[in-house]
Design an enzyme around this catalytic site. Sequence first.
Site, PDB file in Angstrom:
ATOM      1  N   ARG A   1       1.315   7.704   2.025  1.00  0.00           N
ATOM      2  CA  ARG A   1       0.433   8.870   1.944  1.00  0.00           C
ATOM      3  C   ARG A   1      -0.699   8.675   2.955  1.00  0.00           C
ATOM      4  O   ARG A   1      -1.378   7.650   2.946  1.00  0.00           O
ATOM      5  CB  ARG A   1      -0.165   8.954   0.532  1.00  0.00           C
ATOM      6  CG  ARG A   1      -1.110  10.127   0.354  1.00  0.00           C
ATOM      7  CD  ARG A   1      -0.508  11.143  -0.532  1.00  0.00           C
ATOM      8  NE  ARG A   1      -1.188  12.424  -0.456  1.00  0.00           N
ATOM      9  CZ  ARG A   1      -1.709  13.050  -1.487  1.00  0.00           C
ATOM     10  NH1 ARG A   1      -1.666  12.484  -2.677  1.00  0.00           N
ATOM     11  NH2 ARG A   1      -2.267  14.219  -1.337  1.00  0.00           N
TER      12      ARG A   1
ATOM     13  N   ARG B   1      -3.191  -0.065  -4.581  1.00  0.00           N
ATOM     14  CA  ARG B   1      -2.218   0.210  -3.539  1.00  0.00           C
ATOM     15  C   ARG B   1      -2.770   1.203  -2.520  1.00  0.00           C
ATOM     16  O   ARG B   1      -2.051   2.010  -1.928  1.00  0.00           O
ATOM     17  CB  ARG B   1      -0.908   0.719  -4.179  1.00  0.00           C
ATOM     18  CG  ARG B   1      -0.267  -0.331  -5.109  1.00  0.00           C
ATOM     19  CD  ARG B   1       1.093   0.101  -5.625  1.00  0.00           C
ATOM     20  NE  ARG B   1       2.056   0.262  -4.545  1.00  0.00           N
ATOM     21  CZ  ARG B   1       2.707  -0.734  -3.935  1.00  0.00           C
ATOM     22  NH1 ARG B   1       2.489  -1.979  -4.314  1.00  0.00           N
ATOM     23  NH2 ARG B   1       3.557  -0.483  -2.962  1.00  0.00           N
TER      24      ARG B   1
ATOM     25  N   LYS C   1       0.821  -1.214   0.000  1.00  0.00           N
ATOM     26  CA  LYS C   1       0.000   0.000   0.000  1.00  0.00           C
ATOM     27  C   LYS C   1       0.852   1.260   0.000  1.00  0.00           C
ATOM     28  O   LYS C   1       1.861   1.338   0.687  1.00  0.00           O
ATOM     29  CB  LYS C   1      -0.918   0.038   1.245  1.00  0.00           C
ATOM     30  CG  LYS C   1      -1.800  -1.188   1.431  1.00  0.00           C
ATOM     31  CD  LYS C   1      -2.879  -1.285   0.380  1.00  0.00           C
ATOM     32  CE  LYS C   1      -3.651  -2.596   0.513  1.00  0.00           C
ATOM     33  NZ  LYS C   1      -3.879  -3.255  -0.784  1.00  0.00           N
ATOM     34  N   ASP C   2       0.437   2.234  -0.829  1.00  0.00           N
ATOM     35  CA  ASP C   2       1.092   3.540  -0.819  1.00  0.00           C
ATOM     36  C   ASP C   2       0.241   4.565  -0.088  1.00  0.00           C
ATOM     37  O   ASP C   2       0.743   5.502   0.515  1.00  0.00           O
ATOM     38  CB  ASP C   2       1.311   4.056  -2.253  1.00  0.00           C
ATOM     39  CG  ASP C   2       2.190   3.150  -3.063  1.00  0.00           C
ATOM     40  OD1 ASP C   2       1.973   3.055  -4.288  1.00  0.00           O
ATOM     41  OD2 ASP C   2       3.101   2.540  -2.469  1.00  0.00           O
ATOM     42  N   THR C   3      -1.076   4.393  -0.207  1.00  0.00           N
ATOM     43  CA  THR C   3      -2.009   5.376   0.356  1.00  0.00           C
ATOM     44  C   THR C   3      -2.900   4.728   1.411  1.00  0.00           C
ATOM     45  O   THR C   3      -3.490   3.673   1.166  1.00  0.00           O
ATOM     46  CB  THR C   3      -2.918   5.968  -0.743  1.00  0.00           C
ATOM     47  OG1 THR C   3      -2.106   6.524  -1.769  1.00  0.00           O
ATOM     48  CG2 THR C   3      -3.830   7.050  -0.182  1.00  0.00           C
TER      49      THR C   3
END
Lengths: 323, 288
Positions: free
Chosen positions: A80, A264, A46-48
């Site tokens: 994020r 993500r 995961k980015d967010t």
Amino acid sequence: GNIMMFGLRKGYLNKTKLKKRMNRSYHTAVPHILSSRNIRQFIDGKDTFMFDCDGVLWKSNNLIEGSIETLNYLKDMGKRIIFVTNNSTKSLTKYQQRFLDFGFECDREDIFSSSYATAAYLQSINFKEKVFLIGASGIEEELSLHGIDYFKLDKTPYYKYSDQIIDDIPDIEVGAVVMGLDINLTYSKIATGLHYLRNKNCIFVVSNLDYALPSINGSLIPGAGSMASMLQCASGMDPVLVGKPGPIFYDIITSKIGNIDKDRTCMVGDRLDTDIHFANLNGFDSLLVLSGVTSEKEMRKTKHPLNSPTYYTRTLHDIMKFS
Amino acid sequence: LNWDNIGALLGSVDTFLLDCDGVIYRAGQSIPGSFETVQYLRDLGKRIVYLTNNNMKTRAEYAQKLKDLGDDHVSEDDVFTSSYTIASFLNDSGFSETVYLIGSSGLAKEFEKQGIKYIKHDGENSLSVDGVQSVALDDNIKAVVMGNDRAIDFGKIGFATRLILEKNCDFYATNLDSTWVTPTCILPGTGSLVSWLSTAVGRQPIVAGKPSNVIYEILVSRTGLNPQRTCMVGDRLDTDILFGNSNEMKSMLVMTGVTNEEELQGSKIVPQFKTFCLGDIKRFATNQ
């Protein structure tokens, strides 16, 4: 664009787009428990992260243990962090200050409250008329910031005779009746809203439909949804829902921060019919924390496939502890 | 309804249940012909019962209102309000505890008359948002009863929410009419106010008034009526007519109230008879 269909104006969100969104496949697997075995894969994937606030980070005025540390932990890893809350009573500035007081620094642009979303929605449909508002200062501030003209009824007297209520209703052309949580709700406010909604051109918008909220002592008290239901019942109109789990909130967010990679992204929340439903409806993973209103039993019992989370864990702090 | 079938109708009905607002009176004035029909039916030996979902007056006060409007012979026993109904129902079921009441002073007076203990918040003792959450819940309160309350507020609904969710109190409403329609305006009805509480607790109340069978049971026990020889006359499809149809009675819709032709055409609830006004019964029967 039929206004009455979804209470939406032409050019904003049409029926085809909504249908497409709803047919997108959501997972039908049983929720996975987070543990030290899958935590690395979860975080790396995961980015967010979108966080609900009540029941995830804090409960009333009390921080949930480890929540702020976990936010900072994820932030330091370059994730994020976005906040998506159905609370309509506080402005973004107040939220930002609250986070700061608790020990987490963020930009106002990372905070999305249903009050902000309500004003942003009206702006996005080029709403130029007057709003009759039944709600708190949070929505008021956002409406002002977005240049939307509104008025409220503050002190409503008790009327002995019902006709007097009608006589006192301001004779103004109202384009929208907007409702959020109003702890000073009165019969007159609902009667006034009903009066304006009888005009076919007047739309009905609600910040959120959470029927009940957790109270200080752990039980439930009436929420914005239960208040809006009064006007729904009296007018026979279904309101445009801006907050979770409605699709509008997601559009408001992405129009501000740009497109996100759904594969993500993960929504973290404590409510099945708002947070989790929101994630499933919009096509990304969700993590249910059991530190809020939902118990593990309720999670397993839920019959609505859109209310079933991808992952679950006891509390947000687990993310940090497991890794 | 017409002069052709009126004879058969009168021959097959002993009891007439009459809704009031929109049938007998409108905007504080009697509808022409209504009380003439009432007297005519009485003279024929028919039982006349006034059946209203109004919950803001006591039975006695409502009877007085009908007297003032033009029925010289009405007595309290002929009048069934939804407030009288819910209090009677609680008494009939042996309720002996305390009720948390949300409603008008008329509702409270009816409970007092029927000897039911209640707690009601108003004015000085109304709860704040913090108060609702911190107040201790009285163990003696075993039921929440809600009627129309123009002084409704968060304190009352919040307190009732906690009683229902934390103490598992029974939940009753006098009636669920969503709107209150007058010739000049449409206002939120009891049903709309009740939805504030019912959606918060995720539960529907047991309803006292039309079209519920609670009022049906009370009527049968108090009047001994035979549903098959009873005719319900009303102006609202989802209360009056549904009530009549669901209980094997004859039903008659009048057009002097809230329902217009368009709604009638589009409705799944179909009255057995339809006529312009209550006065038509005497007109057709006496061939005028």
